[in-house]
Design a protein around this motif. Structure first.
Motif, PDB file in Angstrom:
ATOM      1  N   UNK A 281       1.103  -5.348  20.244  1.00  0.00           N
ATOM      2  CA  UNK A 281       1.338  -4.152  19.432  1.00  0.00           C
ATOM      3  C   UNK A 281       0.988  -2.890  20.223  1.00  0.00           C
ATOM      4  N   UNK A 282      -0.135  -2.942  20.915  1.00  0.00           N
ATOM      5  CA  UNK A 282      -0.549  -1.774  21.705  1.00  0.00           C
ATOM      6  C   UNK A 282       0.416  -1.476  22.856  1.00  0.00           C
ATOM      7  N   UNK A 283       0.991  -2.535  23.411  1.00  0.00           N
ATOM      8  CA  UNK A 283       1.930  -2.332  24.525  1.00  0.00           C
ATOM      9  C   UNK A 283       3.268  -1.799  24.008  1.00  0.00           C
ATOM     10  N   UNK A 284       3.568  -2.068  22.735  1.00  0.00           N
ATOM     11  CA  UNK A 284       4.818  -1.565  22.159  1.00  0.00           C
ATOM     12  C   UNK A 284       5.859  -2.649  21.937  1.00  0.00           C
ATOM     13  N   UNK A 285       5.442  -3.923  22.089  1.00  0.00           N
ATOM     14  CA  UNK A 285       6.369  -5.040  21.878  1.00  0.00           C
ATOM     15  C   UNK A 285       6.276  -5.477  20.421  1.00  0.00           C
ATOM     16  N   UNK A 322       6.305   3.834  22.851  1.00  0.00           N
ATOM     17  CA  UNK A 322       5.781   3.763  24.226  1.00  0.00           C
ATOM     18  C   UNK A 322       5.866   5.142  24.862  1.00  0.00           C
ATOM     19  N   UNK A 323       7.011   5.790  24.666  1.00  0.00           N
ATOM     20  CA  UNK A 323       7.188   7.117  25.261  1.00  0.00           C
ATOM     21  C   UNK A 323       6.136   8.101  24.761  1.00  0.00           C
ATOM     22  N   UNK A 324       5.876   8.076  23.463  1.00  0.00           N
ATOM     23  CA  UNK A 324       4.905   9.056  22.954  1.00  0.00           C
ATOM     24  C   UNK A 324       3.502   8.757  23.485  1.00  0.00           C
TER      25      UNK A 324
END
Ligand SMILES: [Fe+2]
Ligand SMILES: [Fe+2]
Length: 357
Positions: A281-285, A322-324
């Protein structure tokens, strides 16, 4: 009217790199990633020195450490001690791979200096618990150090994901040990194991591990943002083959993993729920299932541009998120640079990857 020689136009065209408009070249991406690592490393070092500069001998009331802990609690301490004994290998094996990156390699040396304190702190718990004679501890240490830990992946991108998972797993281990040491375990045989000194030990180390996790997480997101295809492949690989460091080197490690699993410290359930799900979740997956299903799709899509397989990737990744986060990191670095004055000379600036319109 003057016209441009078509031969000249063709020549100019041929000089242009293959990268489509709006996309960064690999060289530009690598520069951005390196600048971010360097900025993050500087920020991290300053915090480490001012907020977490503890000493394993003097910052704990060792004479008050319990000398009547159960055998299981003592086995747990011995296991943690053993894993942290391989810190020289953890440092120099990866250092060789990332030595060209100023930010990553210097961070790694500092990280090693913090892990070195963990090894010493666990040794103190072993000594003061009086469960084993000092000679036993010494012999054990020698036996452990006879073996060498080897890098699971010889690749900077794989290793950033490996360290994300490993640091989170270590943090979970120490936080749950802290529950036992505060007398909060739900398991009968650990209900009388409260020990304020051990509680503090677990807490202090868990805070370090959280800081490590965050550094590697920010790094992982940089790769996920600028090199999503490579990053997803690496992450998938790491999760598929992940094992805690030095498990194969430590005598009796199976017994130790059984004890920590039964103690609700770290077993399969914790690994899936508290480590992988949180890290993903933290990585954005978008979850474990999405990753494993998505990777098959990505592999089926031809990669003609040599760049990426857009749809398949963005289906399993919260790329905007992820971008933000990456932007936020660059913002934090910019603030740090303003505080020092670096911004007057060579400020670190965010550049969008341009991968998603
Ligand atoms: Fe550690
Ligand atoms: Fe750590």
């Amino acid at each position: 009217m003057e016209t441009v020689d078509p031969r000249l136009l063709k020549e100019i065209d041929e000089e242009k790199p293959d990268t489509p408009v709006g996309l960064l070249t690999d060289e530009q991406k690598d520069t951005l990633i390196e600048r971010a690592f360097l900025g993050l490393y500087r920020w991290y070092s300053q915090r480490s020195q001012t907020k977490r500069n503890w000493n394993p001998d003097f910052d704990f009331d060792w004479r008050k450490f319990r000398t009547d802990h159960t055998e299981k609690v003592n086995n747990i301490l011995e296991g943690f001690f053993a894993v942290e004994q391989y810190v020289p290998d953890y440092v120099f094996t990866l250092l060789r791979v990332i030595r060209k990156s100023h930010g990553r390699s210097h961070f790694h040396i500092r990280w090693g200096s913090e892990e070195e304190k963990h090894a010493d702190l666990w040794e103190n718990t072993l000594l003061f618990s009086r469960f084993r004679k000092p000679k036993w501890i010494e012999d054990y240490k020698h036996a452990l150090r006879e073996k060498e830990w080897e890098l699971p992946w010889d690749c900077p991108i794989h290793m950033i994901f490996y360290t994300v998972v490993q640091e989170r797993a270590t943090q979970v281990n120490y936080l749950n040990t802290g529950l036992i040491a505060r007398g909060k375990s739900k398991i009968e045989e650990f209900k009388n194991s409260a020990d304020p000194v051990l509680a503090r030990v677990s807490q202090v180390i868990a805070i370090d591990e959280a800081a490590h996790y965050n550094f590697f997480l920010e790094g992982a997101r940089l790769y996920m943002y600028y090199y999503p295809t490579k990053a997803i492949e690496a992450l998938h690989n790491v999760i598929k083959y992940f094992a805690m460091p030095a498990g194969d080197l430590i005598p009796g490690y199976d017994k130790f993993s059984e004890i920590v699993a039964k103690a609700n410290i770290y077993g399969r359930r914790e690994h899936m729920k508290d480590v992988l799900d949180v890290a993903l979740e933290n990585i954005g997956v978008k979850g474990r299932r999405a990753l494993f299903k998505g990777i098959e799709r990505i592999r089926q899509v031809p990669d003609e541009s040599g760049n990426m397989r857009h749809t398949a990737i963005f289906d399993l990744l919260d790329y905007d998120g992820v971008e933000s986060k990456v932007k936020r990191l660059f913002g934090r670095i910019a603030d740090y640079e303003k505080d020092v004055g670096f911004d007057l000379i060579n400020p670190t600036e965010f550049t969008p990857s341009g991968l998603k319109a």
